[in-house]
Design a protein around this motif. Structure first.
Motif, PDB file in Angstrom:
ATOM      1  N   GLU A  76      14.720  43.462   1.923  1.00 45.62           N
ATOM      2  CA  GLU A  76      15.339  42.248   1.576  1.00 45.62           C
ATOM      3  C   GLU A  76      16.126  41.663   2.843  1.00 45.62           C
ATOM      4  N   GLY A  77      16.407  40.487   2.657  1.00 44.18           N
ATOM      5  CA  GLY A  77      17.348  39.664   3.780  1.00 44.18           C
ATOM      6  C   GLY A  77      16.589  38.658   4.375  1.00 44.18           C
ATOM      7  N   GLU A  78      17.147  38.100   5.500  1.00 43.05           N
ATOM      8  CA  GLU A  78      16.671  37.083   6.123  1.00 43.05           C
ATOM      9  C   GLU A  78      15.332  37.441   7.167  1.00 43.05           C
ATOM     10  N   GLY A  79      15.575  38.609   7.930  1.00 41.62           N
ATOM     11  CA  GLY A  79      14.604  39.299   8.647  1.00 41.62           C
ATOM     12  C   GLY A  79      13.416  39.393   7.933  1.00 41.62           C
ATOM     13  N   ALA A  80      13.669  40.225   6.581  1.00 44.58           N
ATOM     14  CA  ALA A  80      12.499  40.702   5.882  1.00 44.58           C
ATOM     15  C   ALA A  80      11.681  39.347   5.414  1.00 44.58           C
ATOM     16  N   ALA A  81      12.167  38.316   5.128  1.00 48.82           N
ATOM     17  CA  ALA A  81      11.607  36.997   4.653  1.00 48.82           C
ATOM     18  C   ALA A  81      10.816  36.441   5.951  1.00 48.82           C
ATOM     19  N   ALA A  82      11.365  36.475   7.053  1.00 44.48           N
ATOM     20  CA  ALA A  82      10.849  35.970   8.257  1.00 44.48           C
ATOM     21  C   ALA A  82       9.432  36.860   8.447  1.00 44.48           C
ATOM     22  N   CYS A  83       9.690  38.062   8.395  1.00 43.57           N
ATOM     23  CA  CYS A  83       8.333  39.048   8.398  1.00 43.57           C
ATOM     24  C   CYS A  83       7.453  39.011   7.495  1.00 43.57           C
ATOM     25  N   ALA A  84       7.646  38.594   6.258  1.00 42.19           N
ATOM     26  CA  ALA A  84       6.823  38.741   5.143  1.00 42.19           C
ATOM     27  C   ALA A  84       5.962  37.334   5.384  1.00 42.19           C
ATOM     28  N   ARG A  85       6.658  36.232   5.839  1.00 43.64           N
ATOM     29  CA  ARG A  85       6.037  34.976   6.167  1.00 43.64           C
ATOM     30  C   ARG A  85       5.074  35.033   7.127  1.00 43.64           C
ATOM     31  N   ILE A  86       5.269  35.774   8.092  1.00 38.24           N
ATOM     32  CA  ILE A  86       4.468  35.964   9.370  1.00 38.24           C
ATOM     33  C   ILE A  86       3.277  36.758   8.919  1.00 38.24           C
ATOM     34  N   VAL A  87       3.298  37.956   8.221  1.00 38.76           N
ATOM     35  CA  VAL A  87       2.539  38.754   7.639  1.00 38.76           C
ATOM     36  C   VAL A  87       1.523  37.821   6.744  1.00 38.76           C
ATOM     37  N   GLN A  89       1.046  34.735   6.976  1.00 36.57           N
ATOM     38  CA  GLN A  89       0.080  33.661   7.763  1.00 36.57           C
ATOM     39  C   GLN A  89      -1.002  34.355   8.380  1.00 36.57           C
ATOM     40  N   PHE A  90      -1.071  35.693   8.831  1.00 34.33           N
ATOM     41  CA  PHE A  90      -2.034  36.443   9.349  1.00 34.33           C
ATOM     42  C   PHE A  90      -2.929  36.631   8.168  1.00 34.33           C
ATOM     43  N   ASN A  91      -2.522  37.041   6.941  1.00 29.87           N
ATOM     44  CA  ASN A  91      -3.429  37.400   6.094  1.00 29.87           C
ATOM     45  C   ASN A  91      -4.204  36.043   5.409  1.00 29.87           C
ATOM     46  N   ALA A  92      -3.623  34.971   5.436  1.00 30.35           N
ATOM     47  CA  ALA A  92      -4.053  33.681   5.150  1.00 30.35           C
ATOM     48  C   ALA A  92      -5.311  33.212   6.061  1.00 30.35           C
ATOM     49  N   PHE A  93      -4.778  33.573   7.605  1.00 26.55           N
ATOM     50  CA  PHE A  93      -6.248  33.297   8.334  1.00 26.55           C
ATOM     51  C   PHE A  93      -7.130  34.295   8.084  1.00 26.55           C
ATOM     52  N   LEU A  94      -6.638  35.517   7.865  1.00 24.89           N
ATOM     53  CA  LEU A  94      -8.097  36.427   7.585  1.00 24.89           C
ATOM     54  C   LEU A  94      -8.781  35.726   6.397  1.00 24.89           C
ATOM     55  N   MET A  95      -8.248  35.202   5.314  1.00 21.71           N
ATOM     56  CA  MET A  95      -8.942  34.791   4.108  1.00 21.71           C
ATOM     57  C   MET A  95      -9.777  33.544   4.536  1.00 21.71           C
ATOM     58  N   GLU A  96      -9.359  32.907   5.406  1.00 21.89           N
ATOM     59  CA  GLU A  96      -9.944  31.662   5.775  1.00 21.89           C
ATOM     60  C   GLU A  96     -11.353  32.125   6.619  1.00 21.89           C
ATOM     61  N   VAL A  97     -11.169  33.125   7.329  1.00 21.59           N
ATOM     62  CA  VAL A  97     -12.155  33.602   8.297  1.00 21.59           C
ATOM     63  C   VAL A  97     -13.464  34.018   7.262  1.00 21.59           C
ATOM     64  N   LEU A  98     -12.798  34.913   6.182  1.00 27.45           N
ATOM     65  CA  LEU A  98     -13.399  35.543   5.309  1.00 27.45           C
ATOM     66  C   LEU A  98     -14.366  34.480   4.518  1.00 27.45           C
ATOM     67  N   ALA A  99     -13.520  33.447   4.124  1.00 26.12           N
ATOM     68  CA  ALA A  99     -14.431  32.392   3.339  1.00 26.12           C
ATOM     69  C   ALA A  99     -15.689  31.759   4.267  1.00 26.12           C
ATOM     70  N   ALA A 100     -15.459  31.782   5.475  1.00 29.46           N
ATOM     71  CA  ALA A 100     -16.628  31.213   6.225  1.00 29.46           C
ATOM     72  C   ALA A 100     -17.718  32.170   6.333  1.00 29.46           C
TER      73      ALA A 100
ATOM     74  N   LEU B 116       9.557  39.897  17.520  1.00 34.55           N
ATOM     75  CA  LEU B 116       8.668  39.934  16.437  1.00 34.55           C
ATOM     76  C   LEU B 116       7.947  38.395  16.323  1.00 34.55           C
ATOM     77  N   LEU B 117       8.825  37.568  16.365  1.00 35.48           N
ATOM     78  CA  LEU B 117       8.450  36.190  16.092  1.00 35.48           C
ATOM     79  C   LEU B 117       7.495  35.756  17.521  1.00 35.48           C
ATOM     80  N   ALA B 118       8.165  36.140  18.856  1.00 34.66           N
ATOM     81  CA  ALA B 118       7.492  35.859  19.842  1.00 34.66           C
ATOM     82  C   ALA B 118       6.066  36.418  19.987  1.00 34.66           C
ATOM     83  N   ALA B 119       5.969  37.540  19.104  1.00 33.86           N
ATOM     84  CA  ALA B 119       4.658  38.247  19.310  1.00 33.86           C
ATOM     85  C   ALA B 119       3.615  37.283  18.569  1.00 33.86           C
ATOM     86  N   THR B 120       3.968  36.576  17.806  1.00 31.78           N
ATOM     87  CA  THR B 120       2.987  35.772  17.017  1.00 31.78           C
ATOM     88  C   THR B 120       2.697  34.294  17.643  1.00 31.78           C
TER      89      THR B 120
END
Lengths: 147, 171
Positions: A76-87, A89-100, B116-120
């Motif tokens: 939990e926490g601010e850092g966790a939220a930022a990391c969750a958002r990043i991951v 976004q990566f997975n959303a990209f993967l799903m878009e690629v998969l749809a194609a 971490l953010l920079a890496a993205t």
């Protein structure tokens, strides 16, 4: 009699042209490999399946880390939220690629089937008319044999 | 206790590090649980189609060109993904090592995860363009596949109907 001979000669010439033309098509299409399209379509299907496994795997692991696993523990926490958002976004990209990728096997396989059918058609026509040149008098004058 | 009455047990730094290693595996060879991008790209490298003489089925030739472009773009997209997710994984492993306890980890803020953010960054800049290109190529591939199928019966019919003409060019 002379007219008949001339017509026979013309018919024989047309038949020979037809056979030559078909042989050119046969030679051209023989260079193709319909199976390569089928294999590629199957491989693209596998690529899609693996991308799906990967996306699901990342999503499942992220869910456990950020939302809690069986033991209820989560990051939990601010850092966790930022990391969750990043991951995410990566997975959303993967799903878009998969749809194609999911849409690719069908046209590739269809093209292979088209090549294969063309090959069969040309081969059948050539087999049907292969005796024409040798015995032109037996052929239908005026191109009736063409349909 | 949290507001809903359930116990909230924070994860340990080792759990975050394990997740980072998992992401690194995803970017590489994969694990028992998931295939990795390297494995998927390896599959892509076996792809190849041969339409033969393009004059026989011109649409097959067009489709082949698009197919090559599709494969190249997909591999670029997967490489971009692998690079980005691998770096995120590495940064998580590093970041997790900086915290001694679950409590400290819970206090991590965005500033602590700057690397971490920079890496993205690169991924964020390029990913939109890649998906747009893949979408466009997907439409093109579907159109050319349909055109190849529609044109497939013409060579034999036209060849025999007009034997004096050049059948190869008519296909």
């Amino acid at each position: 009699m002379a007219t008949e001979t001339k017509e026979s000669a013309l018919t024989a010439e047309a038949a020979a042209d037809a056979i030559l033309a078909l042989q050119k098509v046969i030679a051209a299409i023989s260079a193709s490999d319909p199976d390569s399209f089928f294999r590629s379509a199957d491989t693209l299907q596998q690529v899609g399946d693996k991308l799906n496994e990967l996306s699901t795997g990342i999503g499942d692991r992220a869910k456990i880390l950020f939302m809690g696993g069986a033991d209820g523990g989560r990051w939990e926490g601010e850092g966790a939220a930022a990391c969750a958002r990043i991951v995410g976004q990566f997975n959303a990209f993967l799903m878009e690629v998969l749809a194609a990728v999911r849409q690719w096997p069908e046209p590739v396989r269809g093209c292979g089937e088209a090549l294969q059918r063309t090959w069969y058609e040309v081969d059948a026509v050539l087999a049907k008319h292969s005796g024409t040149a040798a015995t032109p008098e037996a052929s239908d004058p005026g191109g009736e044999t063409t349909s | 206790m949290s507001e809903d009455g359930a116990s909230t047990i924070s994860v340990q730094p080792a759990d975050v590090a394990a997740f980072g290693q998992f992401l690194q595996a995803c970017a590489g060879e994969g694990s028992d649980a998931v295939p990795g991008i390297t494995q998927i790209i390896g599959l892509m490298e076996t792809l190849g189609i041969n339409p033969g003489d393009s004059a026989v089925i011109p649409n097959a030739d067009a489709l082949t060109n698009t197919f090559v472009e599709v494969c190249r773009t997909l591999m670029e997209a997967l490489t971009l993904f692998a690079k980005g997710i691998g770096e995120v994984g590495g940064q998580l492993v590093t970041a997790a090592g900086a915290y001694a306890s679950a409590e400290e980890l819970a206090q991590a803020d965005v500033g602590d995860l700057g690397a971490l953010l920079a890496a993205t960054d690169e991924f964020m800049k390029e990913s939109g363009g890649k998906t747009a290109t893949l979408g466009e190529l997907t439409r093109k591939l579907a159109e050319e596949g349909a055109a190849a199928e529609q044109g497939q019966t013409e060579p034999a019919a036209q060849t025999v109907a007009t034997p004096a003409a050049n059948p190869v060019n008519q296909a």
